[in-house]
Write an enzyme that holds these catalytic residues in place. Structure first.
Site, PDB file in Angstrom:
ATOM      1  N   HIS A  88      15.547 -11.753  13.679  1.00 27.14           N
ATOM      2  CA  HIS A  88      16.211 -10.719  12.881  1.00 27.14           C
ATOM      3  C   HIS A  88      17.727 -10.678  13.101  1.00 27.14           C
ATOM      4  O   HIS A  88      18.432  -9.988  12.353  1.00 27.14           O
ATOM      5  CB  HIS A  88      15.634  -9.341  13.191  1.00 27.14           C
ATOM      6  CG  HIS A  88      14.223  -9.160  12.754  1.00 27.14           C
ATOM      7  ND1 HIS A  88      13.784  -9.492  11.493  1.00 27.14           N
ATOM      8  CD2 HIS A  88      13.132  -8.689  13.414  1.00 27.14           C
ATOM      9  CE1 HIS A  88      12.485  -9.232  11.392  1.00 27.14           C
ATOM     10  NE2 HIS A  88      12.064  -8.744  12.548  1.00 27.14           N
ATOM     11  N   ASP A 147       5.942 -15.016  11.454  1.00 31.54           N
ATOM     12  CA  ASP A 147       5.926 -13.626  11.901  1.00 31.54           C
ATOM     13  C   ASP A 147       5.575 -12.701  10.736  1.00 31.54           C
ATOM     14  O   ASP A 147       5.824 -13.025   9.571  1.00 31.54           O
ATOM     15  CB  ASP A 147       7.314 -13.279  12.444  1.00 31.54           C
ATOM     16  CG  ASP A 147       7.360 -11.982  13.228  1.00 31.54           C
ATOM     17  OD1 ASP A 147       7.327 -12.044  14.466  1.00 31.54           O
ATOM     18  OD2 ASP A 147       7.454 -10.914  12.597  1.00 31.54           O
ATOM     19  N   HIS A 178       7.067 -10.027  10.054  1.00 34.77           N
ATOM     20  CA  HIS A 178       8.335  -9.538   9.515  1.00 34.77           C
ATOM     21  C   HIS A 178       9.188 -10.720   9.068  1.00 34.77           C
ATOM     22  O   HIS A 178       9.247 -11.748   9.740  1.00 34.77           O
ATOM     23  CB  HIS A 178       9.092  -8.737  10.577  1.00 34.77           C
ATOM     24  CG  HIS A 178       8.320  -7.607  11.163  1.00 34.77           C
ATOM     25  ND1 HIS A 178       7.641  -7.709  12.362  1.00 34.77           N
ATOM     26  CD2 HIS A 178       8.103  -6.356  10.690  1.00 34.77           C
ATOM     27  CE1 HIS A 178       7.043  -6.560  12.624  1.00 34.77           C
ATOM     28  NE2 HIS A 178       7.303  -5.722  11.626  1.00 34.77           N
TER      29      HIS A 178
END
Length: 309
Positions: A130, A166, A168
């Protein structure tokens, strides 16, 4: 030393970084993985190495120097935290852990490119996918897999694939390589969900395979085979890097997909096939999400097993 022996990379600082009581991205994640790898008999099949700390030079290839210098200088007093965002914080050990997490992927890249192994797994935290070029976020400080990909390109490779499963979306990796067609970025993820990233459809080297809450094995495998596989075969990567997140497992408390352990074994086998076909077998994977400790540990075991035979 036979290159058939896989490599397991970690660092003690990764078990000293923490973001406060009750935070799901906890020290216990690495302990659970280590215990399961021992109990399964898999860890003795790996050569083990301690990660180096990533150099500032390797970090600024993918992050703004101002962000790198801020994170490296953050040294909160014991018992206190440097807040990064609502989900992310640093304690006194976080800067070293983040450097080690990125350095683990750099070491893995060096080892596979030197022909010392074909597969490296980086059992590290904090996770990384991220962290964007200009900001840390979402439990992540440096984008570990992006640091490794940039290092591989600096080492002379022309085509590197980053595969991210993942739950996300790996917004940091897509942000960093949005204008670099030398890096193919493939994501599966729950949509809509954090971080709400939407790719530019004109960026053909960024391949998204969104899934909906409740999707399980059939949808996941169909998305990989229909979206990832053609892109990977067309791109013909010289190295495959993996953002290995295990929070798509049905037991994970932070998401809503319904994968099972066999799905992580399946994706490991598929990645090994692509690597054997295009990349001289070279794969470096690094830990991202996964927050139910039992499901995480068993999922890691399932994913790495195809690389040990």
């Amino acid at each position: 030393m036979s290159i058939a022996i896989p490599l397991w990379i970690t660092h003690p600082a990764c078990t000293r970084h923490e973001m406060g009581a009750g935070h799901p991205e906890s020290i216990e994640r690495l302990h659970a993985i280590h215990d399961r790898m021992i109990a399964s008999g898999l860890l003795p099949m790996f050569r083990q190495a301690t990660a180096p700390l990533a150099s500032r030079e390797s970090l600024v290839r993918v992050h703004e120097p101002r962000l790198v210098d801020f994170l490296l200088a953050a040294r909160p007093q014991p018992g206190s935290y440097q807040r990064i965002d609502g989900d992310t914080a640093m304690n006194a050990h976080s800067a070293e852990a983040a450097q080690a997490a990125a350095g683990a992927v750099v070491l893995g890249v060096d080892e596979v490119l030197a022909g010392k192994t074909r597969f490296a797994f980086c059992a590290v935290r904090p996770p990384g996918h991220h962290a964007e070029r200009r900001r840390a976020m979402g439990f992540c400080l440096f984008d570990n897999v992006a640091v490794g990909a940039a290092h591989a390109l600096a080492s002379g490779l022309e085509r590197v694939a980053v595969l991210d499963f993942d739950v996300h979306y790996g917004n940091g990796t897509s942000d960093i390589f949005r204008d670099d067609p030398r890096v193919l970025v493939c994501n599966t993820y729950q949509d809509p969900y954090y971080p709400g990233w939407v790719s530019d459809p004109l960026q053909l080297h960024i391949v998204d395979a969104p899934l909906r809450a409740g999707d399980g094995s059939e949808a996941f495998r169909a998305a990989v085979d229909s979206r990832w596989a053609p892109a990977i075969d067309a791109f013909q990567p010289q190295l495959i890097l993996v953002s290995a997140g295990f929070d798509a497992h049905g037991q994970d408390p932070l998401a809503g997909l319904d994968l099972v352990f066999d799905d992580f074994s399946w994706i490991g086998s598929r990645i090994r096939q692509w690597a054997d076909r295009h990349a001289s077998g070279r794969v470096v994977a690094t830990l991202e999400g996964g927050y139910d400790l039992f499901a995480l540990a068993r999922s890691v075991e399932s994913f790495v097993r195809p690389f040990t035979v």
